[in-house]
Scaffold this active site. Structure first.
Site, PDB file in Angstrom:
ATOM      1  N   ASP A  30      -3.603  -8.269  -0.257  1.00 36.40           N
ATOM      2  CA  ASP A  30      -2.157  -8.086  -0.377  1.00 36.40           C
ATOM      3  C   ASP A  30      -1.835  -6.811  -1.147  1.00 36.40           C
ATOM      4  OD1 ASP A  30       0.532  -8.750  -0.049  1.00 36.40           O
ATOM      5  OD2 ASP A  30       0.617  -9.809  -1.945  1.00 36.40           O
ATOM      6  N   ASN A  31      -2.656  -5.773  -0.944  1.00 38.02           N
ATOM      7  CA  ASN A  31      -2.367  -4.498  -1.601  1.00 38.02           C
ATOM      8  C   ASN A  31      -2.954  -3.356  -0.783  1.00 38.02           C
ATOM      9  OD1 ASN A  31      -5.088  -3.530  -2.991  1.00 38.02           O
ATOM     10  ND2 ASN A  31      -4.967  -5.752  -3.231  1.00 38.02           N
ATOM     11  N   CYS A  71      -9.013   2.889  13.535  1.00 37.39           N
ATOM     12  CA  CYS A  71      -9.176   2.283  12.214  1.00 37.39           C
ATOM     13  C   CYS A  71      -7.836   2.331  11.493  1.00 37.39           C
ATOM     14  CB  CYS A  71     -10.271   3.007  11.415  1.00 37.39           C
ATOM     15  SG  CYS A  71      -9.783   4.628  10.750  1.00 37.39           S
ATOM     16  N   CYS A  74      -6.356   5.745  11.116  1.00 35.59           N
ATOM     17  CA  CYS A  74      -5.805   6.345  12.336  1.00 35.59           C
ATOM     18  C   CYS A  74      -4.302   6.091  12.419  1.00 35.59           C
ATOM     19  CB  CYS A  74      -6.496   5.772  13.574  1.00 35.59           C
ATOM     20  SG  CYS A  74      -8.196   6.314  13.833  1.00 35.59           S
ATOM     21  N   CYS A  88       3.604  -9.650  -1.775  1.00 37.03           N
ATOM     22  CA  CYS A  88       4.138 -11.015  -1.783  1.00 37.03           C
ATOM     23  C   CYS A  88       4.639 -11.434  -3.161  1.00 37.03           C
ATOM     24  CB  CYS A  88       3.072 -11.990  -1.288  1.00 37.03           C
ATOM     25  SG  CYS A  88       2.651 -11.766   0.454  1.00 37.03           S
ATOM     26  N   CYS A 146      -9.296  11.874  12.819  1.00 35.35           N
ATOM     27  CA  CYS A 146      -9.233  10.909  11.716  1.00 35.35           C
ATOM     28  C   CYS A 146     -10.256  11.284  10.654  1.00 35.35           C
ATOM     29  CB  CYS A 146      -9.496   9.494  12.228  1.00 35.35           C
ATOM     30  SG  CYS A 146      -9.561   8.237  10.923  1.00 35.35           S
ATOM     31  N   CYS A 149     -13.045   7.990  10.954  1.00 27.23           N
ATOM     32  CA  CYS A 149     -13.708   7.633  12.211  1.00 27.23           C
ATOM     33  C   CYS A 149     -13.593   8.713  13.274  1.00 27.23           C
ATOM     34  CB  CYS A 149     -13.174   6.307  12.743  1.00 27.23           C
ATOM     35  SG  CYS A 149     -11.480   6.388  13.396  1.00 27.23           S
ATOM     36  N   CYS A 261      16.607  -5.647 -13.943  1.00 31.69           N
ATOM     37  CA  CYS A 261      16.303  -6.310 -12.671  1.00 31.69           C
ATOM     38  C   CYS A 261      15.335  -7.443 -12.994  1.00 31.69           C
ATOM     39  CB  CYS A 261      15.725  -5.325 -11.649  1.00 31.69           C
ATOM     40  SG  CYS A 261      14.139  -4.604 -12.136  1.00 31.69           S
TER      41      CYS A 261
END
Length: 308
Positions: A30-31, A71, A74, A88, A146, A149, A261
């Site tokens: 998640d990063n 990849c 790309c 998340c 790329c 790759c 915030c």
């Protein structure tokens, strides 16, 4: 099925050694730094990467480095600015959405392992849980130039991906540093200002749905998006509140405006916007953000304040 857990954070020193031990890799991170790290490691090790992601009510699935497909680099040669990335922990996610994407990832792993191959090395699957829709987006082909790759790769070993992306390889809430320390105050310092009844305006820039959960009663609420859009109605409201508070100070030159915030990230963006407001309408405004936001307030100042 045999499970072999490896406890510890995946890093450039260990990733290639670990990836080479397996035939297929599933990215459930998640990063952004970990996504680049895993993709590069899979290219260097010659392994397919089944990548899934989910945020709020949306999910994506794509298979990288498989049967001549692209990849991760790309599609995304350069990482996005850290302050534009939402994970998340920041944005929230419905657990069912991650379950749907996870099952689809498992299906693609089984298809690749059995020799059936995957449909998603040429297409990206997009899942909209709110509308109940799946759709496929055709991916651009593997890029000849790329960095990993391509025909003449320049990345031939794993690098420092946190430095490359400008963010931490963690799924915890982001901690951005967009302002110098002198433009920020702690929740303890703000509490002292309240106790001393120092004239100021507290601006809450969270979305309305978060304000409906909890708020500081004396705060002026203007969502960050309204500030970014220079919404005239909201700016007039802010101008009115600043003028009213300035009258308590005998029209002193600079009125403090403290921005809050949830976590202290969006408030820093808001401070930058406030400093660009025309002095003719708003006068001299001394804007600072409150570090750690309302969650720091709940932790350090008021234990009864709701955390969410």
């Amino acid at each position: 099925v045999q499970y072999v857990p490896v406890r510890g954070a995946l890093g450039p020193r260990s990733a290639l050694r670990l990836v080479r031990q397996f035939d297929i890799v599933a990215d459930c991170s998640d990063n952004v730094p970990t996504r680049y790290l895993l993709s590069d490691a899979c290219v260097l090790a010659g392994r397919p990467l089944v990548s899934g992601s989910a945020l709020r009510l949306e999910g994506q699935l794509v298979v990288y480095n498989h049967r001549g497909g692209p990849c991760y680099r790309c599609l995304f040669p350069r990482p996005p600015p850290p302050d534009t990335v939402t994970n998340c922990a920041d944005g929230g996610v419905l657990g069912v959405v991650t379950g749907v994407i996870g099952c689809l990832q498992a299906l693609e792993v089984l298809k690749i392992a059995s020799g059936m191959g995957s449909s998603f090395h040429r297409f990206m699957l997009m899942f909209d849980a709110l509308e109940g829709r799946f759709r496929n987006i055709k991916l651009r082909p593997k890029k000849a130039d790329c960095a990993v790759c391509g025909d003449s790769p320049t990345v031939t070993s794993l690098q420092d991906y946190e430095a490359f992306c400008g963010s931490s390889a963690t799924d915890t809430c982001r901690t951005l540093r967009l302002l110098p320390s002198e433009d920020r105050i702690s929740v303890e310092q703000y509490k002292a200002l309240l106790d001393e009844r120092v004239p100021h305006v507290l601006l809450d820039v969270r979305p309305q749905v978060e304000v409906d959960i909890c708020r500081l009663e004396h705060a002026v609420h203007i969502p960050l998006r309204k500030l970014e859009d220079k919404d005239e109605e909201y700016l007039q409201y802010l101008q009115k509140r600043i003028c009213e508070e300035r009258q308590r100070t005998d029209d002193q030159t600079s009125l403090p405006v403290y921005v809050v915030c949830k976590l202290g990230n969006d408030s820093q963006k808001a401070v930058k916007i406030l400093r660009e407001l025309p002095a003719k309408e708003f006068g001299s405004v001394l804007a600072k953000d409150i570090k750690g936001g309302l969650m720091a307030w709940a932790t350090k100042i008021d234990s009864t304040f709701p955390q969410y």
